[in-house]
Design a protein around this motif. Structure first.
Motif, short mmCIF file in Angstrom:
data_model
loop_
_atom_site.label_atom_id
_atom_site.label_comp_id
_atom_site.label_asym_id
_atom_site.label_seq_id
_atom_site.Cartn_x
_atom_site.Cartn_y
_atom_site.Cartn_z
N GLY A 43 24.53 -2.15 -9.54
CA GLY A 43 23.88 -2.80 -10.68
C GLY A 43 22.80 -3.80 -10.33
O GLY A 43 22.25 -4.46 -11.23
N MET A 44 22.45 -3.93 -9.05
CA MET A 44 21.44 -4.91 -8.68
C MET A 44 20.05 -4.54 -9.20
O MET A 44 19.28 -5.42 -9.60
N VAL A 45 19.73 -3.27 -9.22
CA VAL A 45 18.43 -2.84 -9.73
C VAL A 45 18.39 -3.02 -11.25
O VAL A 45 17.39 -3.47 -11.81
N ALA A 46 19.48 -2.68 -11.91
CA ALA A 46 19.56 -2.89 -13.36
C ALA A 46 19.44 -4.38 -13.70
O ALA A 46 18.80 -4.75 -14.70
N VAL B 51 15.36 -6.77 -3.65
CA VAL B 51 15.68 -7.28 -2.31
C VAL B 51 14.54 -8.12 -1.74
O VAL B 51 14.42 -8.30 -0.53
N GLY B 52 13.69 -8.64 -2.63
CA GLY B 52 12.69 -9.61 -2.21
C GLY B 52 11.37 -9.06 -1.73
O GLY B 52 10.59 -9.80 -1.12
N GLY C 38 15.06 4.97 -0.44
CA GLY C 38 15.42 4.88 0.97
C GLY C 38 14.20 4.82 1.87
O GLY C 38 14.14 4.02 2.82
N PHE C 39 13.20 5.66 1.56
CA PHE C 39 11.99 5.65 2.39
C PHE C 39 11.27 4.31 2.30
O PHE C 39 10.88 3.72 3.32
N TYR C 40 11.08 3.80 1.07
CA TYR C 40 10.29 2.58 0.93
C TYR C 40 11.04 1.34 1.41
O TYR C 40 10.42 0.37 1.85
N LEU C 41 12.37 1.36 1.36
CA LEU C 41 13.13 0.27 1.98
C LEU C 41 12.92 0.26 3.49
O LEU C 41 12.80 -0.79 4.12
#
Length: 364
Positions: A334-337, A111-112, A308-311
């Protein structure tokens, strides 16, 4: 023998009643003299163990960081609207609980959010599982990339890894001392808040003992670092625990060292109070692959809790519930993959000396 270093040794090694702390400048000089081999082996070994017994100060840690900044590598700033996150994790690895930080790094990069990790091979004193082995198991080999090509990977994917044997070989001799002494010297504490990045950065570091947290805050303050997160994590890492309340210190101001203490209770967010035990490296990699495939399980719960915490902490999400929902979306769609596949492809291209370019068909 170095008479200058001998004076440093005399200060830190004089016993409980007469030992003195080093100034920031002295700590920087002592660290450089050890890395450059300007002190004798007897002096270095004696200094490392004496300094451990005395315990470091925040000012001394700041001086050690000054030396690493002067002699060590740095990734150069990249175009990003967010400060790069530098994850500080114990170099001697994990032996009891399954690490999740590579998944966290991929999730944030998807997510950049630029992210930098650093470390080496299996190292003393624990000789636990290092990050580099996990990345290799996932198909990403950082070990042979020179710094310039690591920079290329970082610019393209948002993930960089400073591999000490390749990028900072001056540290090799210190690891030999650490093995022979059988104890972590204060350099091991300093490494957790080392940030090998020349741009705007957010330092995230794990710790075990409460006094370390205070030393970190002093050292970072002296060096002008105002964006930091300190986590009483699993085995001293940045991974949030699930078997207890996560104790976290957050910097709250970009102009000062104002600190907020945060207590996150896993049960409050629907998570069971169980850490995933560490098995073999092969078993861990297989479990991570299942997480990346979006399959439910205990390690998926750990990935969601941390993601979730680090986002939220990085400002991508406004609160924990939104961060947890976003982490689940990124993993199950599948975005992380896809980010891992992009990273594998680009690293292989660079290793094969194929011209480095962005493919219009590369996963987003």
């Amino acid at each position: 023998m170095s008479n200058v270093f001998r004076e440093f040794l005399q200060k830190v090694g004089s016993g409980n009643h007469t030992a003195e702390n080093l100034t920031r400048t002295q700590a920087a000089t002592a660290t450089k003299m050890m890395l450059l081999g300007e002190a004798t082996p007897a002096q270095i070994g004696a200094f490392l163990i004496a300094h451990r017994i005395k315990r470091p100060t925040g000012e001394e840690l700041a001086g050690m960081l000054d030396a690493y900044d002067e002699l060590g590598p740095k990734l150069q700033p990249i175009a990003s609207g967010r400060p790069a996150i530098a994850l500080g994790i114990p170099y001697d690895g994990r032996t009891r609980t399954a690490p999740i930080s590579p998944v966290t790094a991929l999730l944030l990069a998807a997510v950049g959010q630029p992210i930098i990790m650093h470390g080496g091979d299996r190292l003393p004193t624990k000789y636990g599982l290092p990050l580099i082995d996990i990345w290799q198991g996932l198909g990403v080999d950082w070990t042979t990339l020179p710094l310039a090509k690591t920079q290329q990977i970082f610019e393209q994917t948002g993930i960089g890894f400073i591999y000490l044997p390749q990028h900072f070989p001056l540290t090799t001799s210190i690891w030999e001392y650490r093995d022979q002494l059988g104890k972590r010297p204060p350099l091991a504490t300093m490494e957790l808040i080392w940030c090998p990045y020349a741009g705007d950065a957010h330092v995230i570091a794990g710790f075990v003992h409460p006094p370390t947290e205070g030393m970190f805050q002093i050292a970072l303050g002296l060096r002008g670092v105002t964006k930091f997160t300190l986590v009483k994590g699993l085995e001293g890492s940045c991974d949030l625990p699930r078997d207890r309340t996560a104790i976290i210190s957050l910097s709250t101001s970009v102009t000062s060292q104002e600190v907020e203490r945060l207590h996150l209770v896993p049960r409050d967010y629907g998570f069971t109070t169980k850490n995933v035990p560490l098995g073999t490296t092969e078993e861990l990699v297989a479990e991570i692959q299942e997480v990346l495939a979006g399959k439910p399980g205990e390690l998926m719960q750990t990935a969601l809790w941390n993601g979730g915490f680090y986002l939220w902490r990085s400002g991508i999400c406004s609160d924990m519930p939104e961060g947890l929902a976003k982490a689940e979306e990124l993993l199950t769609t599948g975005m992380v993959a896809a980010k891992l596949q992009e990273l594998i492809q680009l690293v292989n291209l660079v290793l094969g000396d194929v011209p480095f370019r962005v493919s219009t068909n590369s996963p987003k």
